[in-house]
Design an enzyme around this catalytic site. Structure first.
Site, mmCIF file in Angstrom:
data_model
loop_
_atom_site.group_PDB
_atom_site.id
_atom_site.type_symbol
_atom_site.label_atom_id
_atom_site.label_comp_id
_atom_site.label_asym_id
_atom_site.label_seq_id
_atom_site.Cartn_x
_atom_site.Cartn_y
_atom_site.Cartn_z
ATOM 1 N N ARG A 137 0.743 -1.198 0.012
ATOM 2 C CA ARG A 137 0.079 0.014 0.076
ATOM 3 C C ARG A 137 0.877 1.497 0.044
ATOM 4 O O ARG A 137 0.397 2.351 0.287
ATOM 5 C CB ARG A 137 -0.973 0.085 1.179
ATOM 6 N N LYS A 138 2.278 1.264 -0.252
ATOM 7 C CA LYS A 138 2.808 2.314 -0.224
ATOM 8 C C LYS A 138 2.920 3.176 -1.846
ATOM 9 O O LYS A 138 3.543 2.620 -2.782
ATOM 10 C CB LYS A 138 4.429 1.921 0.055
ATOM 11 N N THR A 139 1.802 3.775 -1.607
ATOM 12 C CA THR A 139 1.628 4.340 -3.042
ATOM 13 C C THR A 139 1.584 5.924 -3.080
ATOM 14 O O THR A 139 1.696 6.448 -1.696
ATOM 15 C CB THR A 139 0.209 3.853 -3.575
#
Length: 304
Positions: A137-139
């Site tokens: 979820r590192k966006t």
């Protein structure tokens, strides 16, 4: 159009409208110069990539009353010697230039992520790893707007992961319950945290617990966690821990959990983690620090 396009929520169109508004908040000075004569532009790919982001690109120009015709398909691996034409865009000159940078930004990043995902997927296939490799979820963070539910660039980035052939993992905090070290410390124990999560998540959501040791993994499994994340283990240490945990619980007749590895895994190191006892490898490097693919959009000069 790729079948992946059918996954997209209708709200992405409002997001694109917002990006168009943001890019031209007042006068379109350059548009005044070129006017509204009918023109044709060519989309060139000038570097290695996997074409991704077609529906977003199309929607940008659809909102500007332009038409896009593709000569390459989404998901196609591109490695031009110089440059190759992959699409033609038809519309008024001013409209072509209004959408140019936004559309290029989208497919440049989306295709870069798809290329990274594609390379990892190819390595997975070559090495015969049967598990799932997922992005995290590192966006790119969202830009908040009171009237529009926005996901920032996350939707584009996760879309690129899919086109490249990998798993998206969870899309947001509501997609799955992931209990990390901060959740555990704040609630007192793994067991208490899992029980609290299950009381509100019901039967339809999986619960994943981040574990720093085999002892923590055992506690999470006993509490009813669905996924055990062995976080920041080394390659050989991870393999040993995953095998130990699975064998120990198999002897008790329990095998209804998955083992995930995460933390510092890259394209260069991921093969070190491939083994039958690992069900999921999650990698933030699929969406972080990824190079953009070089595209350009050029209006074809009209013969005088």
């Amino acid at each position: 159009m790729s079948s992946h396009a059918h996954l997209l929520p209708n709200g992405y169109k409002a997001q694109i409208a917002q990006w168009l508004q943001e890019d031209t908040p007042s006068f379109d000075y350059g548009g005044y110069v070129v006017g509204e004569s009918d023109q044709k532009a060519v989309l060139y790919c000038k570097a290695e990539g996997v074409l991704a982001g077609v529906p977003f690109f199309d929607e940008v120009f659809k909102q500007l009353d332009c038409k896009v015709e593709w000569t390459s398909q989404e998901g196609e691996y591109l490695n031009p010697d110089g440059k190759i034409a992959i699409a033609h865009v038809y519309g008024k000159a001013r409209h072509l230039l209004l959408g140019e940078r936004i559309a290029l930004n989208i497919i440049s990043r989306c295709s870069g992520i798809a290329l990274k995902a594609h390379k990892v997927a190819q390595l997975q296939k070559e090495r015969g790893f049967k598990g799932v490799i997922a992005a995290t979820r590192k966006t790119t963070p969202a830009h908040t707007n009171a009237s529009i539910h926005q996901t920032g660039f996350r939707l584009v980035e996760k879309y690129g992961v899919l086109v490249g052939g990998l798993d998206t993992h969870r899309m947001d905090l509501s997609s799955m319950v992931m209990l990390k070290d901060n959740h555990i410390w704040a609630h007192g124990s793994i067991t208490k945290a899992v029980q609290a999560a299950r009381s509100v998540a019901g039967f339809s959501l999986k619960i994943e617990v981040e574990c720093q040791s085999e002892e923590e993994a055992d506690e999470a499994i006993a509490a009813g966690a669905d996924v055990i994340m062995l976080d920041n283990f080394t390659g050989e240490g991870l393999k040993a821990a995953a095998k130990s945990v699975k064998q120990r619980w198999a002897q008790k007749g329990v095998n209804n959990f998955l083992v995930e590895s995460s933390g510092g895994i890259t394209y260069e190191t991921c093969a070190e983690y491939f083994c039958d006892d690992i069900d999921i490898l999650s990698m933030s490097t699929i969406t972080q620090g990824v190079g953009h693919v070089d595209f350009s959009l050029k209006i074809v000069p009209q013969k005088q």
